[in-house]
Design an enzyme around this catalytic site. Structure first.
Site, PDB file in Angstrom:
ATOM      1  N   LYS A  43      -8.843   4.511 -15.980  1.00  0.00           N
ATOM      2  CA  LYS A  43      -7.527   5.332 -16.360  1.00  0.00           C
ATOM      3  C   LYS A  43      -7.354   4.723 -17.798  1.00  0.00           C
ATOM      4  O   LYS A  43      -7.195   3.732 -18.082  1.00  0.00           O
ATOM      5  CB  LYS A  43      -6.435   5.231 -15.270  1.00  0.00           C
ATOM      6  CG  LYS A  43      -5.176   6.072 -15.619  1.00  0.00           C
ATOM      7  CD  LYS A  43      -4.258   5.881 -14.564  1.00  0.00           C
ATOM      8  CE  LYS A  43      -3.016   6.448 -14.592  1.00  0.00           C
ATOM      9  NZ  LYS A  43      -1.927   6.359 -13.626  1.00  0.00           N
ATOM     10  N   SER A 117      -0.222  10.165 -11.251  1.00  0.00           N
ATOM     11  CA  SER A 117      -0.980  10.294 -12.573  1.00  0.00           C
ATOM     12  C   SER A 117      -2.267   9.976 -13.087  1.00  0.00           C
ATOM     13  O   SER A 117      -2.676  10.405 -13.932  1.00  0.00           O
ATOM     14  CB  SER A 117       0.116   9.352 -13.603  1.00  0.00           C
ATOM     15  OG  SER A 117      -0.140   8.133 -13.233  1.00  0.00           O
ATOM     16  N   SER A 139       0.731   7.357  -7.892  1.00  0.00           N
ATOM     17  CA  SER A 139      -0.057   7.972  -8.784  1.00  0.00           C
ATOM     18  C   SER A 139      -1.441   7.572  -8.533  1.00  0.00           C
ATOM     19  O   SER A 139      -2.320   8.400  -8.972  1.00  0.00           O
ATOM     20  CB  SER A 139       0.069   7.543 -10.233  1.00  0.00           C
ATOM     21  OG  SER A 139       1.412   7.874 -10.884  1.00  0.00           O
TER      22      SER A 139
END
Length: 537
Positions: A43, A117, A139
């Protein structure tokens, strides 16, 4: 460069949605180790040396000087990072649409969000066997649920966050997304370890904390209907049926959990985001919704922060009582699965609803695993298993049981079933702990047992086998061989140690009573256990 890494790099460049912000054309070589040669995605709020950590903000162009500790540990285990993935900007969101690099969608539907996210990390599972995400408020679990994956959110501090761009430093967690629980285990093991340079780092205890069972058999569920979309309500009902086949189910009040969840964005706690990255909100590449949400933190005072901390402490104390009589809590990950159009129409409200069941886990210092649980209207549906801090190992075993994968064997010494004063939280439990005992599992008796109050030095029950309904609450403790002998002098008649049959078909040594104790005027079987009897009286 291994064949698997070359293939992953090729596939990453061909993904038909903006899952990757950067593909590492010169991926480093892997090394020997438990993850030898395995490609993985990162990420893009986690540093990889030589690559900008954009956090989905194109204003951030400076390459990272060094990799995050999490990336270094995976590389030391032989894994190879092949790209940086898209996300809700500054890891602020649960939808996966708050990115100038484009919105990710669910792998099963171009109309539905991927979840954020860690949106790009979930989509990247079509390219790599595992991906790193972060999970401050859900997330990692939300995109896992929306894409049929396993999302592991470990106990805060077990995985170093040094080298992770902070969102809420006191709550941030590095998480994993995999297709199976089995695949998640070696990744989490490689990531876990104390970091003396991370102020939030915590080591895994050498023994499970008091009250955490090595084998989880009792799972709490909400004692009332939840506010779910119709298709999710049907999928949730099926999930509850599945749970009843693999564990004993106890209803609990989840309102304290849901109240804590509302505090994350609905109170002064949002000010931590402003403190973490508020200085970066003025650039041209900042998403306006992210700027609006985080800027709200500026309206709170220091006094507001302390007020909400007291309220959170109150809710945490109440929520902890759930795990006295249960090993874990099962909840849906989200109340529904919104479309991209739903988010565009109401970007804040739609996102806020997605955090209903996830926002509180880090606030309450819990660990969680999101697992697939069938489908809802043809799209992946996921639930989450939640447990106290440092229960990560047993919780993964429970998650494996949920998915039908192999569980790790639990090492046993001598097992003793207790039903009254030796239960966790009861006055004689300290004797088991003093003798080196650890909680093996929460369980129920087999059919044929009844429970009565009996005389003695303090209030206590006696289990008598006959024609009773069974299903009476007990705890099974794992004790050193010599410990049982140490207990014997303190066992006052009419109680004694004898064989006690459990609901899973096993028989262990346990506290039982003579048949002469079966006095109908003192029977408390209907309460289902000693704790429930005490609560009623």
């Amino acid at each position: 460069m291994s064949h698997d890494v070359r293939t992953a790099l090729k596939l990453a460049a061909e993904v038909d949605q903006p899952a990757f912000i950067t593909v590492l054309a010169d991926a480093p070589d892997g090394s020997d180790g438990p993850l030898g040669g395995m490609p993985f995605a990162v990420k893009d709020n986690i540093d990889v040396a030589g690559v900008p950590t954009t956090a989905a903000c194109p204003d951030r162009t400076e390459p990272a000087a060094r990799s995050a500790v999490a990336v270094d540990r995976l590389r030391a285990a032989g894994a190879v990072p092949i790209g940086k993935t898209n996300l809700d900007q500054f890891a602020t969101g649960l939808v996966g649409t708050r990115s100038p690099y484009g919105a990710c969608h669910c792998v099963a539907s171009p109309e539905h969000v991927s979840g954020g996210s860690s949106s790009g990390s979930a989509v990247a599972l079509g390219v790599v066997p595992f991906a790193l995400g972060t999970d401050t408020a859900g997330s990692g679990r939300v995109p896992a649920a929306f894409n049929g994956l396993v999302g592991v959110k470990p106990t805060r501090g077990l995985v170093s966050t040094r080298g992770v761009l902070p969102a809420c430093p006191s709550l941030d967690c590095v998480t994993t997304l995999t297709r199976t629980v089995t695949a998640a285990r070696p990744v989490l093991e490689a990531l876990t370890g104390p970091d003396p340079h991370d102020p939030y780092s915590r080591p895994m205890p050498t023994r499970l904390p008091h009250g955490v069972a090595a084998r989880m058999r009792v799972v709490a569920v909400p004692n009332r209907p939840l506010d779910l979309d119709p298709s999710y309500a049907a999928a949730w009902a099926s999930a509850l049926d599945h749970l009843a086949r693999i564990a004993h189910v106890v209803p609990v009040d989840v309102d304290p959990f849901l109240a804590a969840a509302r505090l994350l964005y609905g109170s002064a706690l949002v000010a931590e985001r402003l403190a973490a990255f508020g200085d970066q909100l003025n650039g041209p590449g900042v998403d306006p919704t992210v700027r609006r949400i985080v800027s709200e933190g500026g309206r709170f005072t220091a006094g507001d922060v302390f007020t909400v901390q007291r309220e959170l402490a109150r809710l945490r104390s109440i929520a902890e009582s759930t795990f006295v009589g249960a090993d874990a809590l099962l909840l849906p990950v989200t109340p529904g699965h919104p479309r991209l159009a739903d988010v565009a129409a109401d970007p804040i409200g739609t996102n806020a609803r997605l955090g209903t069941f996830t926002n509180m886990v880090n606030l309450l210092d819990l660990c969680a695993v999101a697992v697939p649980a069938g489908d809802a209207d043809g799209l992946p549906f996921g639930v989450q298993l939640i447990a106290p801090a440092f229960a990560d190992g047993p919780l993964l075993d429970l998650a494996a049981r949920w998915t039908g994968e192999a569980e790790r064997p639990v090492a046993e010494r001598g097992l003793l079933a207790v039903a009254g004063a030796h239960l966790t939280g009861q006055p004689a439990n300290a004797d088991l702990v003093r003798l080196g005992g650890t909680l093996h599992s929460r369980a129920r008796t087999a059919r044929g047992y009844r429970m009565y109050t009996v005389d003695g030095p303090f209030p206590r029950p006696g289990l008598v086998r006959g024609s009773g309904p069974g299903g009476i609450e007990v705890e099974v403790w794992d004790l050193p061989a010599a410990a049982v002998a140490d207990l014997l002098p303190g066992i006052a008649p009419p109680l004694h140690l004898g064989p006690l049959a459990l609901d899973d078909g096993t028989t262990v040594l346990g506290f039982v009573a003579d048949t002469g104790c079966a006095d109908p005027t003192r029977e408390i079987t209907a309460h289902g256990g000693w704790r429930a009897y005490l609560a009623s009286s």
